[in-house]
Design an enzyme around this catalytic site. Sequence first.
Site, mmCIF file in Angstrom:
data_model
loop_
_atom_site.group_PDB
_atom_site.id
_atom_site.type_symbol
_atom_site.label_atom_id
_atom_site.label_comp_id
_atom_site.label_asym_id
_atom_site.label_seq_id
_atom_site.Cartn_x
_atom_site.Cartn_y
_atom_site.Cartn_z
ATOM 1 N N TYR A 1 -2.766 8.675 7.168
ATOM 2 C CA TYR A 1 -3.214 7.331 6.834
ATOM 3 C C TYR A 1 -3.981 7.399 5.524
ATOM 4 O O TYR A 1 -4.590 8.407 5.178
ATOM 5 C CB TYR A 1 -4.009 6.639 7.949
ATOM 6 C CG TYR A 1 -3.123 6.278 9.109
ATOM 7 C CD1 TYR A 1 -2.360 5.114 9.085
ATOM 8 C CD2 TYR A 1 -2.997 7.122 10.202
ATOM 9 C CE1 TYR A 1 -1.512 4.795 10.136
ATOM 10 C CE2 TYR A 1 -2.155 6.811 11.251
ATOM 11 C CZ TYR A 1 -1.409 5.647 11.212
ATOM 12 O OH TYR A 1 -0.563 5.345 12.243
ATOM 13 N N HIS B 1 0.824 -1.216 0.000
ATOM 14 C CA HIS B 1 0.000 0.000 0.000
ATOM 15 C C HIS B 1 0.859 1.267 0.000
ATOM 16 O O HIS B 1 0.347 2.358 -0.228
ATOM 17 C CB HIS B 1 -0.920 -0.020 1.229
ATOM 18 C CG HIS B 1 -2.342 0.344 0.956
ATOM 19 N ND1 HIS B 1 -2.890 0.441 -0.300
ATOM 20 C CD2 HIS B 1 -3.353 0.637 1.819
ATOM 21 C CE1 HIS B 1 -4.171 0.777 -0.197
ATOM 22 N NE2 HIS B 1 -4.475 0.901 1.067
#
Length: 187
Positions: A64, A19
Amino acid sequence: MFIIAGLGNPGQEYENTRHNAGFMVVDELAKKHGILITKRKFKSLVGEGEILGVKVLLLKPQTYMNLSGTAVQEAVSFYKLPLSRLVVVYDDLDLPLGKIRLRLKGSAGGHRGMGSIISCLGSEEIPRLKIGIGRPAVGDVKDYVLQPFTGAEREILEPTLKLAAEAITVALTEGFNKAMTDFNRGG
């Protein structure tokens, strides 16, 4: 000026995960062009510099992944840039590992970080570069994207990061259409 926003998750535990491919490309650009990404601004780690004479802000949101849009929106608003001066770099499950794809616009394609950016900026007309990470043969996608690349995958990934950095350089200096023609092959 261009903003190059690489998406990922902050913290050492996510450093080499699938990711975080967007962070990895931004780090490759920084290394190649001598830009230090050390300042904290716009809820991000940032570095200002030039890529072959083109002023850039390299941006790694520290919000995030799923809240990346708030950081990117702050930077775009601060510099009053049109969205054509933003390039978002992120991982893509639907592209095989080793492939990259440049697009001038489009949906988030299920990527929550890109979805957050589209939502915060109110447009899908955002240039982006997607880094293929492939899909897991078995198991949960959420677990897969948060796992580190394997040794064999890193051997494929390393030249892909360099290719992605080169594609962004061409996009900035010769135009996005030229970069798409040169780099959107296969996959």
